[in-house]
Write a protein that holds these residues in place. Structure first.
Motif, PDB file in Angstrom:
ATOM      1  N   LEU A  85       0.826  -1.197   0.000  1.00 28.55           N
ATOM      2  CA  LEU A  85       0.000   0.000   0.000  1.00 28.55           C
ATOM      3  C   LEU A  85       0.869   1.258   0.000  1.00 28.55           C
ATOM      4  N   LEU A  86       1.952   1.237   0.767  1.00 29.31           N
ATOM      5  CA  LEU A  86       2.867   2.373   0.773  1.00 29.31           C
ATOM      6  C   LEU A  86       3.507   2.562  -0.604  1.00 29.31           C
ATOM      7  N   ARG A  87       3.869   1.467  -1.249  1.00 31.52           N
ATOM      8  CA  ARG A  87       4.452   1.571  -2.586  1.00 31.52           C
ATOM      9  C   ARG A  87       3.433   2.109  -3.588  1.00 31.52           C
ATOM     10  N   LEU A  88       2.189   1.723  -3.420  1.00 31.21           N
ATOM     11  CA  LEU A  88       1.136   2.249  -4.282  1.00 31.21           C
ATOM     12  C   LEU A  88       1.014   3.764  -4.094  1.00 31.21           C
ATOM     13  N   PHE A  89       1.017   4.206  -2.845  1.00 21.45           N
ATOM     14  CA  PHE A  89       0.970   5.650  -2.575  1.00 21.45           C
ATOM     15  C   PHE A  89       2.137   6.361  -3.263  1.00 21.45           C
ATOM     16  N   TRP A  90       3.317   5.786  -3.141  1.00 18.84           N
ATOM     17  CA  TRP A  90       4.519   6.394  -3.729  1.00 18.84           C
ATOM     18  C   TRP A  90       4.379   6.537  -5.241  1.00 18.84           C
ATOM     19  N   ARG A  91       3.910   5.488  -5.906  1.00 20.83           N
ATOM     20  CA  ARG A  91       3.758   5.536  -7.358  1.00 20.83           C
ATOM     21  C   ARG A  91       2.721   6.578  -7.764  1.00 20.83           C
ATOM     22  N   GLN A  92       1.644   6.675  -7.036  1.00 20.73           N
ATOM     23  CA  GLN A  92       0.618   7.657  -7.365  1.00 20.73           C
ATOM     24  C   GLN A  92       1.127   9.081  -7.178  1.00 20.73           C
ATOM     25  N   LEU A  93       1.910   9.305  -6.145  1.00 20.25           N
ATOM     26  CA  LEU A  93       2.484  10.631  -5.926  1.00 20.25           C
ATOM     27  C   LEU A  93       3.471  10.992  -7.035  1.00 20.25           C
ATOM     28  N   VAL A 116       6.360  13.207  -0.151  1.00 21.22           N
ATOM     29  CA  VAL A 116       7.410  13.390  -1.160  1.00 21.22           C
ATOM     30  C   VAL A 116       8.248  14.645  -0.944  1.00 21.22           C
ATOM     31  N   ARG A 117       7.783  15.596  -0.172  1.00 27.58           N
ATOM     32  CA  ARG A 117       8.535  16.825   0.066  1.00 27.58           C
ATOM     33  C   ARG A 117       8.508  17.163   1.543  1.00 27.58           C
ATOM     34  N   PRO A 118       9.570  17.783   2.050  1.00 32.60           N
ATOM     35  CA  PRO A 118      10.799  18.225   1.375  1.00 32.60           C
ATOM     36  C   PRO A 118      11.729  17.081   0.984  1.00 32.60           C
ATOM     37  N   GLN A 119      11.485  15.878   1.494  1.00 34.84           N
ATOM     38  CA  GLN A 119      12.245  14.698   1.091  1.00 34.84           C
ATOM     39  C   GLN A 119      11.328  13.500   1.158  1.00 34.84           C
ATOM     40  N   LEU A 120      11.520  12.573   0.219  1.00 36.26           N
ATOM     41  CA  LEU A 120      10.693  11.376   0.182  1.00 36.26           C
ATOM     42  C   LEU A 120      10.892  10.556   1.451  1.00 36.26           C
ATOM     43  N   LEU A 121       9.782  10.223   2.097  1.00 44.04           N
ATOM     44  CA  LEU A 121       9.854   9.378   3.285  1.00 44.04           C
ATOM     45  C   LEU A 121       8.552   8.613   3.449  1.00 44.04           C
ATOM     46  N   THR A 122       8.649   7.507   4.169  1.00 42.24           N
ATOM     47  CA  THR A 122       7.463   6.777   4.607  1.00 42.24           C
ATOM     48  C   THR A 122       7.397   6.875   6.130  1.00 42.24           C
ATOM     49  N   ARG A 123       6.181   6.891   6.618  1.00 38.83           N
ATOM     50  CA  ARG A 123       5.973   7.051   8.055  1.00 38.83           C
ATOM     51  C   ARG A 123       4.938   6.039   8.515  1.00 38.83           C
ATOM     52  N   THR A 124       5.247   5.355   9.583  1.00 44.36           N
ATOM     53  CA  THR A 124       4.290   4.411  10.167  1.00 44.36           C
ATOM     54  C   THR A 124       4.161   4.677  11.659  1.00 44.36           C
ATOM     55  N   ILE A 125       2.950   4.514  12.147  1.00 40.29           N
ATOM     56  CA  ILE A 125       2.679   4.536  13.585  1.00 40.29           C
ATOM     57  C   ILE A 125       1.874   3.286  13.907  1.00 40.29           C
ATOM     58  N   ASP A 126       2.399   2.485  14.812  1.00 41.79           N
ATOM     59  CA  ASP A 126       1.784   1.206  15.168  1.00 41.79           C
ATOM     60  C   ASP A 126       1.344   1.256  16.627  1.00 41.79           C
ATOM     61  N   ARG A 127       0.033   1.163  16.823  1.00 44.32           N
ATOM     62  CA  ARG A 127      -0.513   1.161  18.175  1.00 44.32           C
ATOM     63  C   ARG A 127      -1.170  -0.177  18.510  1.00 44.32           C
ATOM     64  N   THR A 128      -0.776  -1.229  17.816  1.00 48.61           N
ATOM     65  CA  THR A 128      -1.388  -2.534  18.078  1.00 48.61           C
ATOM     66  C   THR A 128      -0.824  -3.197  19.325  1.00 48.61           C
ATOM     67  N   LEU A 136      10.108   6.684  10.958  1.00 55.50           N
ATOM     68  CA  LEU A 136      10.292   7.408   9.710  1.00 55.50           C
ATOM     69  C   LEU A 136      11.392   6.707   8.924  1.00 55.50           C
ATOM     70  N   VAL A 137      11.145   6.485   7.637  1.00 55.34           N
ATOM     71  CA  VAL A 137      12.158   5.911   6.760  1.00 55.34           C
ATOM     72  C   VAL A 137      12.370   6.888   5.607  1.00 55.34           C
ATOM     73  N   TYR A 138      13.550   7.514   5.585  1.00 56.59           N
ATOM     74  CA  TYR A 138      13.897   8.398   4.472  1.00 56.59           C
ATOM     75  C   TYR A 138      14.350   7.544   3.299  1.00 56.59           C
ATOM     76  N   ARG A 139      13.912   7.918   2.095  1.00 52.56           N
ATOM     77  CA  ARG A 139      14.152   7.083   0.925  1.00 52.56           C
ATOM     78  C   ARG A 139      14.703   7.912  -0.233  1.00 52.56           C
ATOM     79  N   ASP A 140      15.362   7.201  -1.165  1.00 50.21           N
ATOM     80  CA  ASP A 140      15.852   7.885  -2.356  1.00 50.21           C
ATOM     81  C   ASP A 140      14.770   7.853  -3.439  1.00 50.21           C
ATOM     82  N   SER A 141      15.117   8.364  -4.629  1.00 44.97           N
ATOM     83  CA  SER A 141      14.119   8.485  -5.695  1.00 44.97           C
ATOM     84  C   SER A 141      13.643   7.132  -6.208  1.00 44.97           C
ATOM     85  N   ALA A 142      14.387   6.064  -5.920  1.00 43.92           N
ATOM     86  CA  ALA A 142      13.985   4.711  -6.316  1.00 43.92           C
ATOM     87  C   ALA A 142      13.263   3.980  -5.187  1.00 43.92           C
ATOM     88  N   TYR A 143      12.933   4.701  -4.131  1.00 37.54           N
ATOM     89  CA  TYR A 143      12.204   4.179  -2.978  1.00 37.54           C
ATOM     90  C   TYR A 143      13.074   3.322  -2.063  1.00 37.54           C
TER      91      TYR A 143
END
Length: 220
Positions: A85-93, A116-128, A136-143
């Protein structure tokens, strides 16, 4: 005084020529100005229509992505489903650079986000679990991941206007008023849509941020 008929004729002829030339020139200038104004109006009108249509297209894309992602929502899912799902979000952006961020929050306060700005990153919060865990995971242009930052995940999406607004919209796409985003402090709007299960219970809220600065740069 005019000394002869020949001189008088030349004066009259010259005067008539001047009047004729000035009259023809004025009429030609007026017609040219009218044509230029008409053409300019047509060009400006056409450009305005294109700009409006392309700007509306950004909002229509956000609406379409929400509808698509809601249909593809995997439920709570496992780690693989969440990563897809995160990869899908990235491709759509990538397809719509005017969109700033996409995310999903569920009633438990868990969050998945790609920004995607100011730098591409993914963010997760897990409360399970017993404690709220954020990453936070900072990523390059190839994800590909560049750096990981672990945190306590204090951010609570359930109190955000886009979450409550989408829940109240009961499945329709909710558009927020202009406000400042929590992470970047940029002014913008959020489109959000609530996803419901077969039992009618709220499963998640999907959101997309559109920064006003991105729209300004696009229009410029």
């Amino acid at each position: 005084m005019i000394s002869s008929y020949k001189s008088a004729f030349l004066v009259v002829f010259t005067a008539m020529m001047v009047i004729t030339v000035v009259s023809v020139g004025s009429n030609a200038y007026r017609r040219a100005a009218e044509i230029s104004f008409s053409l300019s109006s047509d060009v400006i009108g056409e450009m305005s229509d294109k700009i409006v249509n392309r700007t509306v297209g950004i909002f229509e894309a956000a609406d379409l992505y929400l509808e698509t992602n809601a249909a593809l929502f995997p439920g709570r899912g496992d780690g693989v489903a969440r990563d897809r799902l995160l990869r899908l979000f990235w491709r759509q952006l990538q397809l719509k650079p005017q969109l700033l961020s996409m995310y999903l929050a569920d009633p438990g306060g868990n969050l998945l986000q790609v920004r995607v700005r100011p730098q591409l990153l993914t963010r997760t919060i897990d409360r399970t679990g017993d404690a709220s865990v954020g990453q936070l995971v900072y990523r390059d242009s190839a994800y590909e991941p560049i750096a990981h930052i672990d945190g306590n995940g204090q951010f609570d999406p359930l109190g955000r206007p886009w979450y409550t607004g989408a829940a109240q919209a009961r499945g329709a796409v909710y558009w927020s008023p202009v406000y400042r985003f929590y992470e970047t402090s940029e002014a913008g709007v959020t489109a959000a849509k609530a996803v419901y299960g077969q039992d009618g219970e709220l499963q998640a809220v999907l959101g997309i941020d559109i920064a006003l600065r991105s729209l300004s740069e696009f229009l410029a």
